[in-house]
Design a protein around this motif. Structure first.
Motif, PDB file in Angstrom:
ATOM      1  N   LEU A 311       0.833  -1.207   0.000  1.00 52.97           N
ATOM      2  CA  LEU A 311       0.000   0.000   0.000  1.00 52.97           C
ATOM      3  C   LEU A 311       0.865   1.253   0.000  1.00 52.97           C
ATOM      4  CD1 LEU A 311      -2.806  -1.068   2.510  1.00 52.97           C
ATOM      5  CD2 LEU A 311      -3.037  -0.773   0.037  1.00 52.97           C
ATOM      6  N   LYS A 312       1.954   1.236   0.761  1.00 53.18           N
ATOM      7  CA  LYS A 312       2.837   2.401   0.819  1.00 53.18           C
ATOM      8  C   LYS A 312       3.467   2.680  -0.538  1.00 53.18           C
ATOM      9  CE  LYS A 312       5.593   1.131   4.101  1.00 53.18           C
ATOM     10  NZ  LYS A 312       6.642   1.129   5.145  1.00 53.18           N
ATOM     11  N   ASN A 314       2.381   1.878  -3.517  1.00 50.27           N
ATOM     12  CA  ASN A 314       1.436   2.210  -4.582  1.00 50.27           C
ATOM     13  C   ASN A 314       0.542   3.415  -4.281  1.00 50.27           C
ATOM     14  OD1 ASN A 314       1.646  -0.082  -6.724  1.00 50.27           O
ATOM     15  ND2 ASN A 314       1.735  -1.129  -4.755  1.00 50.27           N
ATOM     16  N   TYR A 315       0.435   3.777  -3.010  1.00 49.53           N
ATOM     17  CA  TYR A 315      -0.482   4.881  -2.667  1.00 49.53           C
ATOM     18  C   TYR A 315       0.195   5.894  -1.747  1.00 49.53           C
ATOM     19  CZ  TYR A 315      -3.802   1.506  -4.520  1.00 49.53           C
ATOM     20  OH  TYR A 315      -4.451   0.606  -5.328  1.00 49.53           O
ATOM     21  N   THR A 316       1.480   6.128  -1.979  1.00 54.41           N
ATOM     22  CA  THR A 316       2.248   7.047  -1.134  1.00 54.41           C
ATOM     23  C   THR A 316       1.618   8.429  -1.060  1.00 54.41           C
ATOM     24  OG1 THR A 316       4.317   5.901  -1.629  1.00 54.41           O
ATOM     25  CG2 THR A 316       4.493   8.143  -0.795  1.00 54.41           C
ATOM     26  N   LYS A 317       1.348   9.009  -2.209  1.00 53.82           N
ATOM     27  CA  LYS A 317       0.842  10.382  -2.242  1.00 53.82           C
ATOM     28  C   LYS A 317      -0.492  10.508  -1.519  1.00 53.82           C
ATOM     29  CE  LYS A 317       0.149  14.265  -5.421  1.00 53.82           C
ATOM     30  NZ  LYS A 317      -1.058  14.755  -4.731  1.00 53.82           N
ATOM     31  N   PHE A 318      -1.371   9.528  -1.704  1.00 58.83           N
ATOM     32  CA  PHE A 318      -2.687   9.589  -1.075  1.00 58.83           C
ATOM     33  C   PHE A 318      -2.564   9.674   0.443  1.00 58.83           C
ATOM     34  CE2 PHE A 318      -6.020   7.229   1.170  1.00 58.83           C
ATOM     35  CZ  PHE A 318      -7.121   8.011   0.860  1.00 58.83           C
ATOM     36  N   PHE A 319      -1.742   8.814   1.028  1.00 62.38           N
ATOM     37  CA  PHE A 319      -1.632   8.780   2.492  1.00 62.38           C
ATOM     38  C   PHE A 319      -0.888   9.995   3.039  1.00 62.38           C
ATOM     39  CE2 PHE A 319      -2.323   4.163   1.723  1.00 62.38           C
ATOM     40  CZ  PHE A 319      -3.430   4.001   2.538  1.00 62.38           C
ATOM     41  N   GLN A 322      -2.929  13.383   3.381  1.00 60.05           N
ATOM     42  CA  GLN A 322      -3.983  13.499   4.397  1.00 60.05           C
ATOM     43  C   GLN A 322      -3.384  13.966   5.728  1.00 60.05           C
ATOM     44  OE1 GLN A 322      -6.935  12.853   2.918  1.00 60.05           O
ATOM     45  NE2 GLN A 322      -5.701  12.236   1.153  1.00 60.05           N
ATOM     46  N   SER A 327      -4.787   9.629   8.296  1.00 57.52           N
ATOM     47  CA  SER A 327      -4.189   8.685   7.350  1.00 57.52           C
ATOM     48  C   SER A 327      -3.539   7.479   8.023  1.00 57.52           C
ATOM     49  CB  SER A 327      -3.170   9.399   6.458  1.00 57.52           C
ATOM     50  OG  SER A 327      -2.173  10.042   7.228  1.00 57.52           O
ATOM     51  N   LEU A 331      -4.840   3.771   7.294  1.00 58.87           N
ATOM     52  CA  LEU A 331      -3.963   2.730   6.766  1.00 58.87           C
ATOM     53  C   LEU A 331      -4.044   1.475   7.628  1.00 58.87           C
ATOM     54  CD1 LEU A 331      -1.787   1.716   4.834  1.00 58.87           C
ATOM     55  CD2 LEU A 331      -0.068   2.904   6.245  1.00 58.87           C
TER      56      LEU A 331
END
Length: 359
Positions: A311-312, A314-319, A322, A327, A331
């Motif tokens: 998850l980190k 592939n979705y670094t910017k999203f988390f 926030q 966030s 997570l």
């Protein structure tokens, strides 16, 4: 252990401990913002939940397994096999993932590093499994001494456990004051956790305080002390020490503050279990959910870090975009849900159910 023999507050402690560990591994990702960022106190608060969660896990092992008469065959079949079979399966899963997404090909040295739980690798959390195996061997040895002593002296087990508890406390104290370094080697470090094994058994099976003081007072005192100690640990030690040294500073497991904090939390739930509040929870759907969660705690430990890593990446910017107060818990929730679904599916498939880690 069937439901009638379960000790519910053990399930509660185990659930809290695994959640604390997941919070730690989720929060580590957010440390890339630096110890001088405005979010660092939040990150440190969540990350350091591990510092009492690991001791509680170990204390529970002592409470459940110490002073039991297991044969060598039963010990290896019932205890170690329950650890090793799921563990080795998940090592293979981690190696397969790393071979495809990180190394882009099989790497035997890196695979061994994952197996050994080497720091800085995808298998960094697996150090805990080797530590528990060492502790289990220590439990087996202590139990054999107790059996031998009980055959020759009445109440030998009680006396021997008290002596071991005293020695365990002394060991942590001398570690606190720098008279001995439990981090001298990996083996010494792992063996050192036997002190928490003994302390966990002693607390779970003795009630000296409860004979003289009302349970409600003990609950209130241990709750307040736990809150004060953890608040001091984060905002009086971790945050100021980290910001002044410009790197993340935290205490190890073998010091007085972490010992007292872990023991207080353990005692809090021990006496809370004597109240109607926890008794009512145990008998309803929330209690059933906690028990199920506790049953999957080992499997959750084994698989959660890989999910966090994926998850980190592939979705670094999203988390990171926030508020960290949102966030990091988000997570954690996502990781726990995905982990439980995977483990539940494994548990429903013949043969593969041995890899779910369900107790």
């Amino acid at each position: 252990m069937n439901k009638s023999k379960r000790i519910f507050y053990f399930d509660v402690l185990r659930a809290i401990a695994i959640i604390g560990i997941v919070f730690c591994h989720a929060a580590i990702f957010f440390l890339i913002t630096g110890v001088n960022s405005s979010y660092f106190p939040v990150t440190a608060f969540f990350d350091c939940l591990r510092d009492f969660s690991i001791p509680i896990f170990v204390m529970l092992s002592g409470a459940l397994l110490l002073n039991r008469d297991d044969s060598l065959i039963k010990f290896f079949k019932k205890r170690l096999s329950r650890l090793l079979i799921p563990f080795l399966f998940w090592v293979l899963v981690y190696v397969a993932y790393a071979s495809v997404y990180i190394w882009h090909g099989f790497n035997i040295k890196s695979s061994i590093d994952i197996l050994l739980g080497t720091s800085g690798t995808l298998g960094v959390t697996f150090w805990f499994i080797w530590m528990i195996i060492i502790c289990y061997l220590g439990i087996f040895a202590i139990n054999k001494v107790i059996k031998f002593g009980n055959e020759r002296k009445e109440n030998f087990d009680s006396i021997f456990i008290k002596i071991l508890t005293g020695l365990s406390l002394i060991y942590i104290l001398i570690s606190e004051f720098g008279l001995f370094n439990p981090y001298f080697s990996r083996l010494v470090y792992f063996v050192s956790f036997i002190s928490y094994i003994v302390i966990g058994y002693f607390i779970a099976n003795n009630d000296y305080v409860g004979r003289k003081i009302d349970s409600k007072i003990i609950i209130a005192v241990t709750l307040v002390v736990s809150i004060i100690l953890y608040s001091y640990y984060i905002f009086g030690f971790v945050v100021p020490q980290s910001t002044s040294s410009n790197h993340f500073v935290y205490k190890g497991y073998f010091n007085l503050l972490i010992l007292v904090l872990s023991v207080n939390i353990f005692i809090f739930f021990k006496y809370l279990s004597k109240t109607k509040f926890l008794t009512n929870i145990e008998s309803n759907n929330v209690g059933n959910a906690i028990t199920v969660f506790s049953n999957y705690s080992f499997g959750l430990y084994l698989c959660h870090y890989l999910i966090i890593y994926h998850l980190k990446i592939n979705y670094t910017k999203f988390f990171l975009d926030q508020n960290f107060l949102i966030s990091i818990p988000l997570l954690v929730i996502i990781v726990i849900v995905i982990s439980l679904v995977i483990l539940w599916i494994l548990d429903k498939i013949p043969y593969l159910n041995r890899f779910s880690g369900k107790s």
